[in-house]
Design a protein around this motif. Structure first.
Motif, short mmCIF file in Angstrom:
data_model
loop_
_atom_site.label_atom_id
_atom_site.label_comp_id
_atom_site.label_asym_id
_atom_site.label_seq_id
_atom_site.Cartn_x
_atom_site.Cartn_y
_atom_site.Cartn_z
N UNK A 55 0.84 -1.20 0.00
CA UNK A 55 0.00 0.00 0.00
C UNK A 55 0.87 1.25 0.00
N UNK A 56 1.89 1.26 0.88
CA UNK A 56 2.79 2.41 0.94
C UNK A 56 3.56 2.57 -0.36
N UNK A 57 4.03 1.45 -0.92
CA UNK A 57 4.78 1.53 -2.17
C UNK A 57 3.93 1.95 -3.35
N UNK A 58 2.69 1.42 -3.43
CA UNK A 58 1.81 1.77 -4.54
C UNK A 58 1.43 3.25 -4.50
N UNK A 59 1.27 3.79 -3.28
CA UNK A 59 0.89 5.20 -3.15
C UNK A 59 1.95 6.13 -3.72
N UNK A 60 3.19 5.65 -3.85
CA UNK A 60 4.27 6.50 -4.38
C UNK A 60 4.34 6.46 -5.91
N UNK A 61 3.62 5.55 -6.55
CA UNK A 61 3.68 5.43 -8.00
C UNK A 61 2.80 6.47 -8.67
N UNK A 62 3.29 7.11 -9.70
CA UNK A 62 2.46 8.11 -10.40
C UNK A 62 1.28 7.44 -11.09
N UNK A 63 0.14 8.10 -11.03
CA UNK A 63 -1.06 7.58 -11.68
C UNK A 63 -1.76 6.48 -10.94
N UNK A 64 -1.39 6.22 -9.68
CA UNK A 64 -2.05 5.14 -8.92
C UNK A 64 -3.47 5.59 -8.55
N UNK A 67 -5.99 7.42 -2.94
CA UNK A 67 -6.14 8.85 -2.60
C UNK A 67 -4.77 9.54 -2.56
N UNK A 68 -4.74 10.80 -2.98
CA UNK A 68 -3.48 11.53 -3.04
C UNK A 68 -2.82 11.66 -1.67
N UNK A 69 -3.62 11.75 -0.63
CA UNK A 69 -3.06 11.92 0.71
C UNK A 69 -2.24 10.73 1.17
N UNK A 70 -2.44 9.55 0.53
CA UNK A 70 -1.70 8.36 0.96
C UNK A 70 -0.24 8.40 0.54
N UNK A 87 8.50 -0.12 -2.65
CA UNK A 87 8.51 -0.55 -4.05
C UNK A 87 8.95 -2.01 -4.20
N UNK A 88 9.91 -2.43 -3.39
CA UNK A 88 10.35 -3.83 -3.46
C UNK A 88 9.22 -4.78 -3.08
N UNK A 89 8.35 -4.34 -2.16
CA UNK A 89 7.25 -5.19 -1.72
C UNK A 89 6.25 -5.45 -2.86
N UNK A 90 6.14 -4.51 -3.79
CA UNK A 90 5.23 -4.73 -4.93
C UNK A 90 5.73 -5.90 -5.77
N UNK A 91 7.02 -5.92 -6.05
CA UNK A 91 7.59 -7.04 -6.81
C UNK A 91 7.47 -8.33 -6.01
N UNK A 92 7.72 -8.25 -4.70
CA UNK A 92 7.63 -9.45 -3.86
C UNK A 92 6.22 -10.02 -3.87
N UNK A 93 5.21 -9.14 -3.82
CA UNK A 93 3.83 -9.62 -3.82
C UNK A 93 3.47 -10.28 -5.14
N UNK A 94 3.99 -9.76 -6.24
CA UNK A 94 3.76 -10.38 -7.55
C UNK A 94 4.36 -11.78 -7.58
N UNK A 95 5.59 -11.92 -7.05
CA UNK A 95 6.25 -13.23 -7.02
C UNK A 95 5.47 -14.21 -6.14
N UNK A 96 5.03 -13.73 -4.97
CA UNK A 96 4.26 -14.58 -4.05
C UNK A 96 2.96 -15.03 -4.70
#
Length: 307
Positions: A55-64, A67-70, A87-96
Motif C-alpha cells: 500500500x505504501x509503495x503503490x501510493x508512491x507510483x504516479x497515476x495510482x 487517494x493523493x493523501x496516501x 517498491x520492493x514489496x510490490x515485486x515481492x507480492x507479484x512473485x508470491x
C-alpha cells in the motif's frame, strides 16, 4: 507502525528449531498439526505486513488509483526505509501471487488428471490401475481413493497389501493433502518457512505408518511393507503432494521401535519443549506485530485521507 511491519517477515526463523525437533520428539499426528498451524499463522502475518508495505509503495507510483493523501510524507514516515521497501514489496507480492497460483494449479491439475484415470474402474475407495510402473498414493476427492498400480501389488506379499492400503487410507482420513498444501503455500509466501514442509512430509508419513501398524497389529509387517514399497516405487510425475515417501530408513527404524508417546506438549525442560516455546513465542509476536502495523497504518491513512 515502525519496524513492527518487518518483524513478521523474519520471525519464521523462530520455527526452525521445532521443525527439526518435532518429528523426533512428538507423536507424528501432533507434530503434523503443530507444524501446519505455525506455518499458516506465520505466513498469514507475513502476507499482511507485505500487503501493508505494498500500500505504501503503490501510493508512491504516479497515476495510482489511491487517494493523493496516501503518498504524503506522514504516511511514508510510518515505514522505515519506505523508498526501497515500499517498491520492493510490490515485486515481492507479484512473485508470491505467482508462486501460490502455480502451486494451487499444479495441485488441482494432478488431481483432475488422476480422477480421469479412474473412469471405467470399479467403485470403492481402492483403485487398482493396470500399470507396469510401481506406485501408490492417496488421491483426495469426494470420495477419496487409494491409487495403487498392479506392478506395486505384485512386488508385495498379500499380508503387506493390508499395511499398504491402511497407510494410504490414513492419509485420506487425516486430510494430509490439506496440511501439505497449506504448508507449501506458506513457504511460497515466506521462504523461511520451507524447512517446515520437509518436517511435515516426514510427520504425515509417520502418522500414516503408525495408523497402518495399529490396523494390522504388526509393526514389523508394516515396516517391511514400507521398506519394500519404497525400494520398488517410482515417483509419480506431478504428484509430489500425494506420493512423497519421506525419509524411508528413519520411518522403518521408527516402526521397529516402540509406539511413540501421544503427549500434547513436550516437557518444558527438554530441547523439543524449548523449541516449541520459542516457536509459540515467535508466532505470538508475529501476530501482535502484524496487528500493530495494520492498526497503525490504518490510523495514519485515515488521517491522511481527504474528507
Amino acid at each position: 507502525m515502525g519496524v513492527f511491519v518487518y518483524l513478521p517477515l523474519v520471525l519464521p526463523l523462530t520455527a526452525l528449531p521445532i521443525a527439526r525437533l518435532a518429528e523426533q520428539h512428538l507423536h507424528p499426528r501432533r507434530a503434523a498439526r503443530l507444524l501446519t498451524t505455525v506455518a499458516v499463522i506465520l505466513a498469514s502475518c507475513s502476507l499482511v505486513c507485505l500487503g501493508l508495505l505494498v500500500v505504501v509503495g503503490t501510493a508512491q507510483l504516479p497515476g495510482n488509483p489511491l487517494p493523493d493523501g496516501w503518498s504524503d510524507a506522514e504516511v511514508r514516515e510510518a515505514v522505515p526505509h519506505d523508498a526501497f521497501a515500499g517498491k520492493a514489496s510490490i515485486l515481492a507480492l507479484v512473485v508470491v501471487t505467482a508462486a501460490c497460483g502455480f502451486t494451487v494449479h499444479r495441485h488441482y491439475r494432478f488431481r483432475a488428471r488422476a480422477h480421469r484415470a479412474l473412469v471405467g474402474l470399479p467403485g470403492g475407495d481402492l483403485a487398482v490401475l493396470p500399470d507396469d510402473v510401481p506406485y501408490a498414493y492417496a488421491l483426495p476427492g469426494s470420495p477419496g481413493r487409494v491409487m495403487v498400480s498392479t506392478a506395486l501389488l505384485a512386488s508385495l506379499e498379500p499380508a503387506e497389501h493390508r499395511a499398504l492400503f491402511a497407510h494410504e487410507r490414513a492419509h485420506l482420513a487425516g486430510r494430509h493433502h490439506r496440511l501439505l498444501l497449506a504448508t507449501r503455500l506458506a513457504g511460497c509466501v515466506n521462504p523461511l518457512l520451507w524447512p517446515l514442509l520437509g518436517a511435515l512430509v516426514y510427520s504425515t508419513e509417520r502418522w500414516a505408518d503408525e495408523e497402518a501398524a495399529r490396523v494390522t497389529g504388526d509393526r514389523r509387517l508394516t515396516a517391511r511393507a514400507v521398506g519394500k514399497a519404497a525400494l520398488v516405487s517410482r515417483p509419480v510425475p506431478g504428484g509430489a503432494a500425494f506420493a512423497a515417501a519421506g525419509p524411508v530408513p528413519r520411518r522403518v527404524a521408527a516402526l521397529l521401535g516402540p509406539v511413540p508417546p501421544d503427549r500434547g506438549w513436550p516437557p518444558a525442560l527438554t530441547p523439543a519443549g524449548v523449541a516449541a516455546l520459542v516457536a509459540a513465542a515467535g508466532t505470538t509476536v508475529s501476530a501482535l506485530s502484524a496487528l500493530n502495523a495494520a492498526v497503525a497504518l490504518f490510523l495514519v491513512l485515515e488521517a491522511a485521507t481527504p474528507l
